[in-house]
Write an enzyme that holds these catalytic residues in place. Structure first.
Site, PDB file in Angstrom:
ATOM      1  N   GLY A  54       0.854  -1.182   0.000  1.00  0.00           N
ATOM      2  CA  GLY A  54       0.000   0.000   0.000  1.00  0.00           C
ATOM      3  C   GLY A  54       0.886   1.226   0.000  1.00  0.00           C
ATOM      4  O   GLY A  54       2.048   1.150   0.386  1.00  0.00           O
ATOM      5  N   CYS A  81       5.513  -6.012   1.587  1.00  0.00           N
ATOM      6  CA  CYS A  81       5.834  -4.589   1.601  1.00  0.00           C
ATOM      7  C   CYS A  81       5.181  -3.867   2.790  1.00  0.00           C
ATOM      8  O   CYS A  81       5.586  -4.052   3.920  1.00  0.00           O
ATOM      9  CB  CYS A  81       5.419  -4.021   0.256  1.00  0.00           C
ATOM     10  N   TYR A  82       4.116  -3.123   2.567  1.00  0.00           N
ATOM     11  CA  TYR A  82       3.405  -2.466   3.668  1.00  0.00           C
ATOM     12  C   TYR A  82       2.950  -3.516   4.692  1.00  0.00           C
ATOM     13  O   TYR A  82       2.915  -3.256   5.896  1.00  0.00           O
ATOM     14  CB  TYR A  82       2.196  -1.722   3.099  1.00  0.00           C
ATOM     15  N   HIS A 169       7.961  -7.128  -4.064  1.00  0.00           N
ATOM     16  CA  HIS A 169       6.664  -7.546  -4.616  1.00  0.00           C
ATOM     17  C   HIS A 169       6.808  -8.832  -5.434  1.00  0.00           C
ATOM     18  O   HIS A 169       7.309  -8.787  -6.559  1.00  0.00           O
ATOM     19  CB  HIS A 169       6.096  -6.440  -5.513  1.00  0.00           C
ATOM     20  N   GLU A 171       4.436 -10.440  -6.805  1.00  0.00           N
ATOM     21  CA  GLU A 171       3.342 -10.577  -7.778  1.00  0.00           C
ATOM     22  C   GLU A 171       3.656  -9.950  -9.131  1.00  0.00           C
ATOM     23  O   GLU A 171       2.973 -10.236 -10.110  1.00  0.00           O
ATOM     24  CB  GLU A 171       2.050  -9.974  -7.195  1.00  0.00           C
ATOM     25  N   ASP A 227     -18.295 -10.892 -21.782  1.00  0.00           N
ATOM     26  CA  ASP A 227     -18.897 -11.169 -20.478  1.00  0.00           C
ATOM     27  C   ASP A 227     -20.333 -11.687 -20.599  1.00  0.00           C
ATOM     28  O   ASP A 227     -20.686 -12.708 -20.003  1.00  0.00           O
ATOM     29  CB  ASP A 227     -18.875  -9.913 -19.591  1.00  0.00           C
ATOM     30  N   LYS A 369     -11.247 -11.078 -15.722  1.00  0.00           N
ATOM     31  CA  LYS A 369     -11.502 -11.154 -17.165  1.00  0.00           C
ATOM     32  C   LYS A 369     -10.827 -12.359 -17.816  1.00  0.00           C
ATOM     33  O   LYS A 369     -11.433 -13.063 -18.623  1.00  0.00           O
ATOM     34  CB  LYS A 369     -10.996  -9.868 -17.824  1.00  0.00           C
TER      35      LYS A 369
END
Ligand code: XMP
Length: 513
Positions: A54, A81-82, A169, A171, A227, A369
């Site tokens: 964050g 991280c945060y 990070h 990710e 969708d 998605k």
């Protein structure tokens, strides 16, 4: 959903990326707001928790802070991280503003190869950092397991409680082995299996849909987009003829669009499809209208009217199905400096009026998605629909500057069909966010054979984007541009010039209106 990882969102721009990475490990993940009460988290029976990064500092006045009791749930926690600062804040460590902001690529050296989140990884790893504050005293029970040039506590571990903290990070793609770290956490530490697959999702979702709707009828507005198409196929699998899909042709569609929808859903899937050809009404109302906002409003209002009448004709239905996706339902964290919080599409018309008293069925609302596309393929939808680029609700109307007339629509439709065809043939169509033609109703002089022409201009737009909020123009190969230009000018009557739009968003937008 048997096994779940809960991600508490502290406003990182990467929170959704974490969730997707976990799901790519075939483990279901949910994003909850940072201040979700621990009891609510516990009620989901998560196998593990992840505290996202964050932009804030833990001691900032409005810092997002979690319910202290989350540290007592008895489940493994990975702080990113945060998230590491939170360990320090709540479990007795110390965080100070770093002398140097650590940002960008760094090299992580693993000191304790026995730490389960680094299992199977080399001693030295490329990682991506983005933090200013620095851990200066470890929280009670923790020990350091990896370091970077700037930090002795780049990764820390509390073995007894199975808490792990990493300053970098895992990710993002700039941490190339980050997926393995996350996989080690969810599989190795939390003990999750690999149950989250689109195949298992279909089975479970079919049951849920049947349970929710019972013997009632369901209506779905089918646009032909990814969708609503996937939602239609899934609902049809669950409830067959209890589903009626309404497809409104607003006269602003691309070439063949109405045909493809009728062919795929009506003939192939044998879904009850109510085709509403409302082209005339839309075009009549758009006559003489040149202001972009007015055009959009007229199209939006007309759609609601047409759809409402169509639902009445479809017979009494208690349920309305929608292809809402997960990113639309995640509660955003209102933190200053968090761009994700500001990102809310201005396009999405607030849905149908309340007077249409439907209960909602939203079978895709926990999917991202890319998962929806996978699901579509799994359900047997053709690539043509599943891998389709986004297409705006107001259709070609926002790609014809000024008044929308049947003649202009025909010109644009023909030019657009060539763009789609060539982009697909060259495979560029599947690599980028969007590619399309825009009709500029300005005329210029040209020659064709021995004749002088005075015709319209087509602008080509091809953009790269992750979510449509920002975009870069794509550097398509000259050969492809040449082919597009030649074909459009030779084959589309009424066009004698083709230009390339080389603006990025911001400050331009993707669509021209
Ligand atoms: P802009 O033009 O704002 O577009 O840069 C961003 C993305 O949104 C799509 N778009 C729409 N999608 N209804 C939609 O469902 C709309 O009214 C609409 N207008 C724009 C656009 O195609 C791009 O992907």
């Amino acid at each position: 959903m048997s096994e779940e990882i809960v991600i508490l969102d502290f406003g990182s721009q990467y929170t959704q990326v974490i969730a997707r990475r976990i799901r790519e490990c075939h483990v279901y993940s949910t994003i909850l707001r940072f201040d979700t009460p621990a009891a609510r988290v516990a009620a989901r029976k998560p196998r593990g928790l992840i505290l996202s990064g964050g932009p804030a500092s833990v001691y900032a006045k409005d810092a997002p802070l979690p319910d202290r009791a989350i540290f007592k749930l008895g489940v493994p926690i990975l702080g990113i991280c945060y998230g590491v600062q939170l360990f320090a804040q709540y479990l007795g460590g110390k965080v100070e503003p770093g002398q140097k902001r650590e940002f960008g690529k760094g090299i992580l050296t693993i000191r304790d190869a026995g730490c389960p989140i680094f299992k199977g990884l080399p001693r030295s790893l490329q990682v991506w950092n983005s933090h200013g504050d620095k851990l200066t005293r470890l929280p009670a029970g923790f020990k350091p397991v990896a370091v970077t040039e700037n930090s002795d506590y780049a990764a820390i571990e509390d073995k007894a409680r199975q808490f792990f903290g990493i300053q970098f990070h895992p990710e993002v793609v700039h941490t190339p082995r980050g997926r393995e770290i996350l996989s080690n956490f969810v599989h190795g530490v939390c003990g999750c299996g690999k149950d989250w697959t689109m195949r298992s999702y279909i089975d479970q979702s079919v049951e849920e849909i049947r349970e929710q709707v019972g013997r009632e009828k369901v209506i779905l507005g089918l646009s032909g987009g990814v969708d609503s198409s996937v939602a239609a196929a899934l609902l049809h699998k669950a409830i067959g003829d209890q589903l009626t899909c309404i497809f409104v042709n607003n006269g602003l569609l691309r070439a063949r669009e109405a045909d493809v929808v009728q062919k795929v859903f009506g003939r192939h899937f044998k879904i009850k499809l109510q085709y509403e050809n409302a082209s005339k009404i839309f075009l009549k109302r758009l006559k003489g209208i040149t202001d972009p906002e007015r055009k959009r409003k007229i199209i939006g209002r007309t759609f609601i009217k047409v759809f409402e009448a169509a639902t009445r004709r479809a017979g009494r239905a208690r349920f309305l199905a929608q292809g809402t996706l997960y990113p639309d339902v995640i509660e955003s964290v209102p933190i200053a400096g968090n761009p994700a919080a500001l990102i809310k599409s201005h396009h999405n018309v607030g849905g149908l009026p309340k007077r249409m008293k439907f209960q909602l069925v939203e079978p895709l609302k926990c999917l991202f998605k890319d998962e929806v596309r996978q699901l579509g393929l799994e359900l047997g939808l053709p690539k043509e629909i599943v891998l389709r680029q986004p297409f705006p609700g107001p259709g070609l109307a926002v790609r014809i500057l000024g008044e929308v007339t049947p003649k202009r629509l025909e010109i644009l439709r023909n030019a657009d069909a060539i763009v789609v065809e060539e982009m697909k043939a060259s495979e560029w169509y599947y690599r980028i966010w969007q590619s399309f033609a825009v009709l500029l109703p300005v005329r210029s002089v040209g020659v064709m054979g021995d004749e002088r022409t005075y015709d319209y201009t087509i602008a080509l737009r091809a953009v790269e984007s992750k979510d449509g909020m920002t975009a870069d123009w794509v550097k398509l190969p000259y050969e492809l541009l040449e082919k597009l230009s030649n074909r459009i000018i030779n084959e589309v009557k009424g066009v004698n010039r083709v230009c390339l739009d080389i603006s990025s968003k911001p400050p331009a937008t993707i669509e021209w209106e």
